[in-house]
Design an enzyme around this catalytic site. Structure first.
Site, PDB file in Angstrom:
ATOM      1  N   CYS A   1       0.773  -1.402   0.073  1.00  0.00           N
ATOM      2  CA  CYS A   1      -0.113   0.073  -0.109  1.00  0.00           C
ATOM      3  C   CYS A   1       0.813   1.133  -0.069  1.00  0.00           C
ATOM      4  O   CYS A   1       2.105   1.121   0.333  1.00  0.00           O
ATOM      5  CB  CYS A   1      -0.942   0.068   1.124  1.00  0.00           C
ATOM      6  SG  CYS A   1      -0.208   0.190   2.686  1.00  0.00           S
ATOM      7  N   CYS A   2       0.352   2.178  -0.546  1.00  0.00           N
ATOM      8  CA  CYS A   2       0.703   3.581  -0.380  1.00  0.00           C
ATOM      9  C   CYS A   2      -0.431   4.493   0.182  1.00  0.00           C
ATOM     10  O   CYS A   2      -1.298   3.917   0.778  1.00  0.00           O
ATOM     11  CB  CYS A   2       1.641   4.305  -1.563  1.00  0.00           C
ATOM     12  SG  CYS A   2       0.512   4.015  -2.992  1.00  0.00           S
ATOM     13  N   ALA A   3      -0.400   5.619  -0.191  1.00  0.00           N
ATOM     14  CA  ALA A   3      -1.709   6.568   0.263  1.00  0.00           C
ATOM     15  C   ALA A   3      -2.941   6.089  -0.572  1.00  0.00           C
ATOM     16  O   ALA A   3      -3.946   5.808   0.133  1.00  0.00           O
ATOM     17  CB  ALA A   3      -1.364   8.160  -0.059  1.00  0.00           C
TER      18      ALA A   3
END
Length: 446
Positions: free
Chosen positions: A397-399
C-alpha cells in the site's frame, strides 16, 4: 582457531560503550558555550524591546482569573538544573551534540521572534517574601517582561521532558511527568507568561526535537537540491502553502490571537516542502515498523489530516484492496481493521503513520508521494514483498494505492517472472479497475 573468530564476532556485535569521561567533557564544553550564549542573546532581546515604546501584548480576558501562586517559582526555576543535568546524562557524545543542537535551535528561533515581534507581560506580581521572594528577585535581575512568545521556557521544557522520559521507568517516570506538568503550569502561576506563549513555545520545542531526533538521520543530513522538475514544482507548491498560512497567522492576529494556530500548518507544509526540495522521506521520521517519532507525529499532524482526507476523497468509491497474484494485494493505506486481515503490510507511504492497534506484521519503506523512488529503495520493496509471502497474504500500500505501491507491485511481477515486461504488468494492474500510474517502463511495447 574457531574460538578467537567467534570471540571477534561477538565483540563486533555489541558496540563498546564510550568512556563517560569523554561524554562529560563534551557536555561541559557545550555548557561553557550555551550558558553565556543564552544570557547574552536573551538579555540583548530584552534590552532591545525595552528601548521600544510600541511593544504590545496578546492576552485573553479570562487570563485575569489565573491565580498567582508564589511557591511555583520553585518548579519554574528547576528547569535550569535539568538543563545542565540533561547534557551530562547521555550515553554518547553524539547524544550530547544532538541535545545541544535542540537547545541551540530553541534559543536562536525564540530570540529571533523576541526581536522581530516583541511582546510584554501585562500582570504585575504582588510582593513576595521568603524563598519565593528571593527567587523572584534573582529572576527579575535579568529577566524583563518582554521575551514572551514563543515561550523559551516551554520550548526547553519540551526538549528536557522528552530527554528524560526515555530514561525513567516506573514511579520515577510518573513523578517526572507530574513535575513537568507543574513546570509548564508555573509559567502562568508565576505570571511570567500569557497563555499564547505556551502553544507557540511547545511548537518550537517539538521543532527542535524534529530537527535533532534522538535516533536516525538528521532531516538535513546529506541534503542535495532536487533536480527533478516535478520535485521542484511540488517544493514550490508547498512553500507557497506554508507562506500563505504564515501570512494569514500574522495578519489574523490583529483580529484574534486564535489565528496563530495557522503557524502549525505553516510549519508542517514547510517541512513537506523541504522533503520535495531534496531532503526526501526522512523528514517524516518513519521507522521500519511504520511508527513515527513524537515530534513528527505532532508537527505534521495538520498535513497528515489533509492526506487522510485526500485518501478518502479519491478512494471512497473504489475497492480498498485488490488481489494481484499469489497472495499479494494492492491497495490504499489501510485502517487497523483492514490491515489485520493480512499477514503482512508493506507500507510505502512515508507521510502516513501506522494505524494504532495494528497486530499484523508491518514493514515500512518510506517513499515520497508523486516522486519515483531510487532503484535501491525500489529493489528493497520488491524483496520485502517476496520475503513477506512466506508468512501469508501481503498488502502492498501507499496513500491512494495508485502510484508508489502500484509501481513496486509491477516491478515485483516482472522481477519474479509473473509478467514478462513492465508494460504487461501495467496492463495487468490496470485491469483491476483501480487507477494505476507507474514510474517504470510503461511505454515499451507489450
Amino acid at each position: 582457531m574457531v574460538v578467537p573468530i567467534l570471540g571477534a564476532a561477538a565483540a563486533t556485535s555489541a558496540p563498546a560503550r564510550e568512556p563517560y569521561a569523554g561524554i562529560v567533557l563534551r557536555a561541559a564544553l557545550w555548557l561553557a558555550f550555551l550558558a553565556p550564549f543564552f544570557y547574552a542573546t536573551y538579555g540583548f532581546a530584552n534590552w532591545l524591546a525595552s528601548q521600544r515604546d510600541d511593544v504590545g501584548s496578546i492576552v485573553f480576558a479570562w487570563e485575569r482569573s489565573v491565580p498567582f501562586i508564589a511557591w511555583t517559582i520553585v518548579p519554574y526555576w528547576s528547569i535550569n538544573l535539568f538543563y545542565g543535568l540533561s547534557l551530562l546524562l547521555n550515553d554518547t557524545k553524539s547524544g550530547v551534540d544532538r541535545l545541544a543542537g535542540r537547545y541551540l535551535t530553541a534559543q536562536i528561533v525564540a530570540v529571533a521572534c523576541f526581536i522581530l515581534f516583541p511582546l510584554t507581560a501585562t500582570f504585575v506580581r504582588p510582593q513576595t517574601s521568603g524563598l519565593p521572594g528571593f527567587m523572584f528577585a534573582v529572576l527579575g535581575g535579568f529577566d524583563k517582561p518582554f521575551n514572551q512568545a514563543p515561550s523559551l521556557h516551554i520550548a526547553l521544557l519540551v526538549i528536557i521532558w522528552d530527554h528524560w522520559r526515555h530514561r525513567l521507568k516506573g514511579m520515577a517516570s510518573i513523578i517526572w511527568h507530574a513535575w513537568c506538568l507543574l513546570i509548564g503550569a508555573s509559567v502562568l502561576t508565576t505570571w511570567q507568561h500569557h497563555v499564547i506563549d505556551i502553544p507557540t513555545g511547545a511548537l518550537l520545542g517539538f521543532f527542535a526535537l524534529w530537527l535533532f531526533p534522538r535516533n536516525g538521520e538528521l532531516p538535513f543530513a546529506g541534503f542535495h537540491l532536487a533536480t527533478d522538475a516535478r520535485a521542484r514544482r511540488l517544493a514550490r507548491f508547498y512553500t507557497l502553502g506554508a507562506a500563505l498560512a504564515l501570512a494569514s497567522a500574522v495578519a489574523g492576529v490583529f483580529v484574534s490571537a486564535l489565528w496563530l494556530i495557522l503557524l502549525w500548518p505553516a510549519l508542517a507544509l514547510a517541512i513537506v516542502a523541504f522533503a520535495y526540495a531534496g531532503a526526501g522521506a526522512k523528514v517524516f521520521q518513519k521507522a521500519a515498523d511504520g511508527r513515527v517519532s513524537l515530534a513528527s507525529s505532532i508537527l505534521l499532524l495538520p498535513y497528515r489530516l489533509g492526506a487522510r482526507i485526500n485518501v478518502s476523497i479519491w478512494t471512497r468509491k473504489l475497492p480498498a484492496q485488490i488481489a494481484v497474484a499469489d497472495g499479494v494485494y494492492l491497495g490504499r493505506f489501510p485502517t487497523a481493521v483492514e490491515a489485520d486481515t493480512f499477514c503482512t503490510v508493506i507500507d510505502l507511504a512515508g507521510e502516513l503513520e501506522r494505524p494504532r492497534g495494528v497486530t499484523c506484521r508491518w514493514t515500512a519503506i518510506a517513499m515520497v508521494d508523486l516522486l519515483p523512488p531510487s532503484p535501491e529503495v525500489q529493489a528493497q520493496a520488491v524483496a520485502a514483498i517476496e520475503a513477506a509471502r512466506g508468512h501469508g497474504t501481503v498488502l502492498v500500500c501507499c496513500a491512494l494505492g495508485f502510484q508508489r505501491s502500484a509501481s513496486v507491485v509491477a516491478e515485483w511481477l516482472v522481477a519474479t517472472g509473473r509478467s514478462p515486461t513492465p508494460a504487461q504488468a501495467h496492463k495487468r494492474l490496470a485491469a483491476s479497475g483501480r487507477p494505476v500510474h507507474l514510474h517504470i517502463g510503461v511505454d515499451e511495447p507489450a
